[in-house]
Write an enzyme that holds these catalytic residues in place. Structure first.
Site: not given
Ligand code: DX5
Ligand code: ZN
Length: 232
Positions: A12, A37, A39, A41, A70, A72, A141, A177
């Site tokens: 990540s 990966h 992330d 957010m 990913h 979020m 998760m 993850d």
């Protein structure tokens, strides 16, 4: 992508030097990363803000493997097209992000990406059945999403085993993850995970200037995971 598929390590970039993503990604891939990966957010679905489609577009040319995004964020649907155009290979949305996850998964595949579905630690498997043929990946998760460096939640191991049984022979990756280290990776691989996301444990001790520790860390996680499979 059954429980026997080769283990993939997906570092990540939440733990990377944010001023140097290009070199960080080059270093990770040279040191054996299978996927990158990313992330995303939004400060609303999770209590942290990171980056959006423009950053994904900027780092895309540096990624030779797989860009695993990913999300979020909530809502998801208004942004699917933008992340697809930015070059995401896999777009993973959270089951908890809204009432119309079925539509979200349709939109992701419709935009030409592989579809992933992520589950928070507090979410069970009971709503998954109608979605199993719509996904290429399910992400369990093992921390509450929002931050790197959190402690692994052991209760998620049983969820991975049950999920792998539910998936049966469908071609679906089980990704885990959060808090993945050489100590926790074998627990998840033994339970049936085949994609291991790791931030802190991969970046520990290395940098874009000296990425060799990334390689050692990736190998340690991979070897521990593979050993658990052989033992199973
Ligand atoms: C958490 C993120 C993870 C995180 C993993 O919300 O989805 O990908 O960066 O970091 P570590 O491996 O440090 O727990
Ligand atoms: Zn993640």
């Amino acid at each position: 992508m059954t429980a026997e598929s080769p283990i993939k390590i997906a570092p990540s970039i939440l733990s990377a030097d944010f001023a140097d993503f290009g070199r960080e990604i080059n270093g990770l891939e040279a040191q054996g990363a299978d996927w990158i990966h990313v992330d995303v957010m939004d400060g609303h679905f999770v209590p942290n803000l990171t980056f959006g489609p423009q950053l994904c577009r900027a780092i895309r040319p540096h990624i030779r493997t797989v860009m695993d995004v990913h999300l979020m964020i909530s809502p998801v649907d208004p942004y699917v097209e933008a992340f697809a155009e930015a070059g995401a290979d896999i777009l993973t949305a959270h089951l908890e992000a809204g009432p119309h996850v079925h539509r979200t998964l349709q939109a992701i595949r419709g935009a030409g990406c592989k579809a992933g579905l992520a589950l928070n630690p507090g979410t069970g498997l009971s709503d998954l059945d109608p979605l199993l043929d719509m996904v290429d990946l399910i992400c369990v998760m093992s921390v509450n999403p929002g931050f790197g460096g959190q402690k692994f939640i052991h209760g998620q191991i049983a969820k991975v085993s049950a999920l792998r049984r539910m998936i049966g022979d469908r071609p679906v990756h089980v990704e885990v993850d959060g808090g993945i280290t050489p100590e926790t990776a074998p627990l998840m691989a033994g339970a049936g995970a085949d994609v291991l996301v790791a931030g802190s444990a991969v970046f520990k001790g290395g940098s874009a200037d000296d990425p060799t520790p990334y390689g050692r860390n990736i190998r340690a996680i991979r070897e521990a995971a593979n050993a658990a499979r052989t033992a199973a």
